[in-house]
Design a protein around this motif. Structure first.
Motif, PDB file in Angstrom:
ATOM      1  N   HIS A   1       0.852  -1.185   0.000  1.00 38.52           N
ATOM      2  CA  HIS A   1       0.000   0.000   0.000  1.00 38.52           C
ATOM      3  C   HIS A   1       0.888   1.234   0.000  1.00 38.52           C
ATOM      4  CE1 HIS A   1      -4.266  -1.386   0.928  1.00 38.52           C
ATOM      5  NE2 HIS A   1      -3.569  -2.505   0.804  1.00 38.52           N
TER       6      HIS A   1
ATOM      7  N   LEU B   1      -5.845  -7.905  -7.195  1.00 39.57           N
ATOM      8  CA  LEU B   1      -6.772  -6.784  -7.117  1.00 39.57           C
ATOM      9  C   LEU B   1      -8.066  -7.133  -7.832  1.00 39.57           C
ATOM     10  CD1 LEU B   1      -4.649  -3.562  -7.789  1.00 39.57           C
ATOM     11  CD2 LEU B   1      -5.782  -4.214  -5.679  1.00 39.57           C
TER      12      LEU B   1
ATOM     13  N   ILE C   1      -9.076  -0.933  -0.795  1.00 38.87           N
ATOM     14  CA  ILE C   1      -8.660  -1.867  -1.848  1.00 38.87           C
ATOM     15  C   ILE C   1      -9.195  -3.261  -1.521  1.00 38.87           C
ATOM     16  CG2 ILE C   1      -6.694  -2.893  -3.052  1.00 38.87           C
ATOM     17  CD1 ILE C   1      -5.075  -0.397  -2.306  1.00 38.87           C
TER      18      ILE C   1
ATOM     19  N   GLU D   1      -8.791   0.705  -7.163  1.00 33.58           N
ATOM     20  CA  GLU D   1      -8.514   1.180  -5.815  1.00 33.58           C
ATOM     21  C   GLU D   1      -9.487   2.317  -5.535  1.00 33.58           C
ATOM     22  OE1 GLU D   1      -4.466   2.328  -5.535  1.00 33.58           O
ATOM     23  OE2 GLU D   1      -3.677   0.322  -5.940  1.00 33.58           O
ATOM     24  N   TRP D   2     -10.382   2.115  -4.606  1.00 39.73           N
ATOM     25  CA  TRP D   2     -11.368   3.149  -4.286  1.00 39.73           C
ATOM     26  C   TRP D   2     -10.697   4.258  -3.465  1.00 39.73           C
ATOM     27  CZ3 TRP D   2     -14.604  -1.548  -2.687  1.00 39.73           C
ATOM     28  CH2 TRP D   2     -15.340  -2.027  -3.795  1.00 39.73           C
TER      29      TRP D   2
ATOM     30  N   TYR E   1      -9.065  -7.368  -2.491  1.00 37.29           N
ATOM     31  CA  TYR E   1      -8.266  -8.431  -3.095  1.00 37.29           C
ATOM     32  C   TYR E   1      -9.117  -9.695  -3.161  1.00 37.29           C
ATOM     33  CZ  TYR E   1      -4.454  -5.326  -1.631  1.00 37.29           C
ATOM     34  OH  TYR E   1      -3.637  -4.247  -1.432  1.00 37.29           O
TER      35      TYR E   1
ATOM     36  N   CYS F   1      -7.941  -0.928   4.130  1.00 36.57           N
ATOM     37  CA  CYS F   1      -7.934   0.525   3.987  1.00 36.57           C
ATOM     38  C   CYS F   1      -6.635   1.065   4.579  1.00 36.57           C
ATOM     39  CB  CYS F   1      -9.147   1.165   4.664  1.00 36.57           C
ATOM     40  SG  CYS F   1      -9.285   0.837   6.425  1.00 36.57           S
TER      41      CYS F   1
ATOM     42  N   LYS G   1      -9.130  -4.444 -10.681  1.00 37.21           N
ATOM     43  CA  LYS G   1      -8.009  -3.503 -10.785  1.00 37.21           C
ATOM     44  C   LYS G   1      -8.385  -2.093 -10.315  1.00 37.21           C
ATOM     45  CE  LYS G   1      -5.798  -6.012 -14.557  1.00 37.21           C
ATOM     46  NZ  LYS G   1      -5.249  -5.952 -15.938  1.00 37.21           N
TER      47      LYS G   1
ATOM     48  N   LYS H   1      -7.140   5.163   0.656  1.00 36.93           N
ATOM     49  CA  LYS H   1      -7.562   4.129  -0.282  1.00 36.93           C
ATOM     50  C   LYS H   1      -8.301   2.990   0.423  1.00 36.93           C
ATOM     51  CE  LYS H   1      -5.712   5.579  -4.241  1.00 36.93           C
ATOM     52  NZ  LYS H   1      -5.186   6.891  -3.840  1.00 36.93           N
TER      53      LYS H   1
END
Length: 600
Positions: A481, A516, A507, A521-522, A509, A500, A519, A505
């Motif tokens: 990260h 990811l 993320i 990443e919020w 998985y 988080c 793909k 971010k």
């Protein structure tokens, strides 16, 4: 996509030893008003689980009072500002904001016509001020007469107008007006004068001080009529409040008691509130048939005059920031823990609560989980303790970890904890294994996949994935990260891991390879993300942040999300848990629990 705030379970009043707090009720006697940090809490007296919160002050609020009309509330803060806001609209629209004093406002009162306000507190040589509610213009007169800060002020509710103040100079000052002019000073108290209150009929006013004495004065001329008791209490008096018929007086004291006084005869009915320091009573108010007192613990007690030995009910909760939240397996109870070590259990359906008893951590609770019909908590006293959910009390079990735990998780047959120095495996209430770490562990989650997989987030910007077999941990892989990993959670269907971080971010998985998902990443948060939680169907993720927002994310629709702005205004979100696929509970640094319905 929409959301709705279903309920607010309010925090308790914020208390401090040696400092009185101010309570108020609306003119109809149905709403209780008090402050906690920068929030003003409006709480239903009949059903305390129903509450509203006003959070527009930027600093600590000391006092809030309803206008006699009931249409407005005036609140004063530590910087000497007052805000006047309406009670009719849910948004509580601001009527006006003024700065009448140069220091903290400790008390305020309205004139009976709701047109004028008098504030009192600290200042640069000026400790009280009267102004017009509409314009802020000063009302002619001079409220000088004290050499130190004023603790309390009261306005005669009938004409002719009178104002009385009580100060740290041990004096009570009496003013006539308007224009207000100083008439006399009363020096009957020998210690700080903490409370002054006019009777509803305006015939008398009462004063209470740290000398344990209560004096009754004539409301129009200010002449001393009598002293109640000799003294009234063995400890300092923090508050007095008159009955609606002006014949009786309720007092709250640091001697851990409250008393109802018959003003005419001087007879008293005593309520002994307990024996602990936390049982000191720092405020009280009489509203219709409800006699309410607040202790140093923050607990709100409804007194029963017909049975002084047993209160009608006691409202509990948190007065300090909440750190962790957990839900029981049957979804009936919610547990919350706070920075002061207190743990509260809430009835999910009603919002009623109870404080967990017994010897807890006494300080910051950093972990909270449900395991084998027990609740386990981890504290910065380097221990894990167990709570019996039936008794609502700590069992006495205490597991020493040797270093400070940051979070705990449930694994098959035990508990796993990440501390500042190691990852600890606990079985049968004993530490049976450990894995030393050279980085600061911040969070931990466990996934039941045969041999349990463990995800540990660190301040080294990595998620460390371990496999747990028996009491041995083996590191499998790491996930990079761009900020410290603050929370991790496996989905209920064990297909995903969400994490988080401090880089804003969130993320996701996919397992078992930890690739990811989509793909993506919020990254719509504006500050560090503190917590994440999965919905029971593993399709939605809720995240809570330092930016006061909650965001609901969808695995199936990754480009869409629901943003709940100011979910806990001016307070970071510290915990999230889902009750079902459409309802999420949040906790905040404001000590408040909120329930939200979300529709994706």
């Amino acid at each position: 996509m929409s959301y709705n705030n279903v309920s607010i379970w309010a925090c308790l009043p914020r208390t401090q030893r040696g400092q009185p707090i101010v309570l108020n009720v609306d003119p109809k006697g149905k709403k209780l008003l008090y402050a906690n940090n920068n929030s003003v809490i409006i709480r239903d007296i009949a059903n305390p689980a129903v509450a509203d919160v006003y959070t527009e002050h930027s600093v600590q609020v000391n006092v809030a009072q309803y206008s006699p009309s009931g249409f407005y509330i005036c609140s004063g803060d530590q910087h000497g500002k007052v805000r006047i806001w309406d009670t009719v609209n849910p948004e509580h629209l601001l009527k006006a904001e003024y700065q009448p004093l140069g220091g903290g406002i400790r008390d305020l009162c309205w004139s009976h016509d709701s047109q004028r306000i008098c504030v009192a507190g600290e200042g640069r040589g000026k400790y009280a001020h009267v102004f017009m509610m509409d314009t802020g213009a000063s009302v002619k007169g001079d409220l000088s007469g004290h050499q130190k800060a004023i603790n309390s002020v009261s306005w005669k509710p009938t004409r002719p107008f009178r104002i009385v103040t009580g100060s740290e100079d041990n004096k009570c000052a009496f003013f006539e007006g308007p224009p207000f002019t100083f008439k006399c000073t009363k020096t009957d108290h020998t210690k700080f004068l903490q409370t002054v209150r006019y009777s509803p009929d305006g015939e008398h006013f009462a004063t209470g001080g740290f000398d344990g004495k209560i004096f009754i004065y004539d409301g129009k001329e200010g002449e001393l009529k009598k002293e109640l008791g000799s003294p009234a209490h063995k400890g300092g008096i923090y508050a007095v409040s008159w009955s609606p018929d002006s014949k009786k007086l309720l007092s709250a004291s640091g001697d851990k008691s409250c008393k109802i006084w018959d003003v005419e005869s001087g007879e008293a009915t005593e309520f002994q509130m307990g024996t602990d320091v936390e049982d000191q009573q720092v405020s009280c108010i009489w509203s219709g048939d409800n006699l309410i007192s607040v202790g140093l613990s923050g607990f709100i007690t409804y007194l029963d005059p017909s049975n002084p030995s047993k209160p009608k009910k006691i409202i509990k909760g948190h007065s300090k920031p909440i750190t962790r939240v957990a839900l029981t397996a049957d979804l009936s109870s919610l547990y919350t823990a706070a920075v002061d070590g207190t743990v509260t259990v809430w009835d999910v359906k009603t919002g009623e609560n109870e404080r967990v008893g017994g010897k807890g951590h006494g300080n910051h609770v950093s972990g909270l989980i449900m395991k084998d019909n027990l609740i386990y908590t981890a504290g910065i006293d380097d221990t894990i303790k167990a709570i019996d959910p039936v008794e609502h009390a700590y069992t006495g079990t205490s597991i020493s970890l040797g270093s400070q735990p940051k979070q705990i998780a449930s694994v098959e047959g035990g508990i796993i904890a990440v501390t500042t120095k190691e990852i600890c495996i606990i079985r049968d209430d004993k530490k049976v294994g450990s894995f030393p770490i050279s980085w600061d562990g911040l969070c931990i989650a466990a996934c039941g996949m045969g041999n349990d997989e463990i995800a540990v987030g660190g301040a080294d910007n990595l998620i460390h994935i371990f496999t747990l077999k028996d009491n041995t941990l083996t590191e499998k892989t790491t996930l990079q990260h761009l900020g410290a990993v603050t929370d991790v959670a496996y989905s209920p269907d064990t297909r995903y891991l969400v994490a988080c971080d401090s880089n804003r971010k969130v993320i996701v998985y996919s397992l078992p390879g930890y690739e990811l998902v989509n793909k993506i990443e919020w990254g719509f948060h504006n500050a560090r993300v503190n917590c994440v939680a999965w919905s029971p169907n593993s399709r939605l993720v809720a995240s809570g942040s330092l930016d006061t927002m909650i965001i609901i994310w969808s695995i199936s629709q990754p480009s869409k999300h629901i943003i709940i702005k100011n979910s806990h205004p001016q307070a970071q979100v510290t915990g999230l848990v889902w009750l079902n696929d459409k309802r999420v509970v949040s906790t905040g640094h404001d000590g408040i629990v909120k329930m939200w319905d979300v529709e994706f």
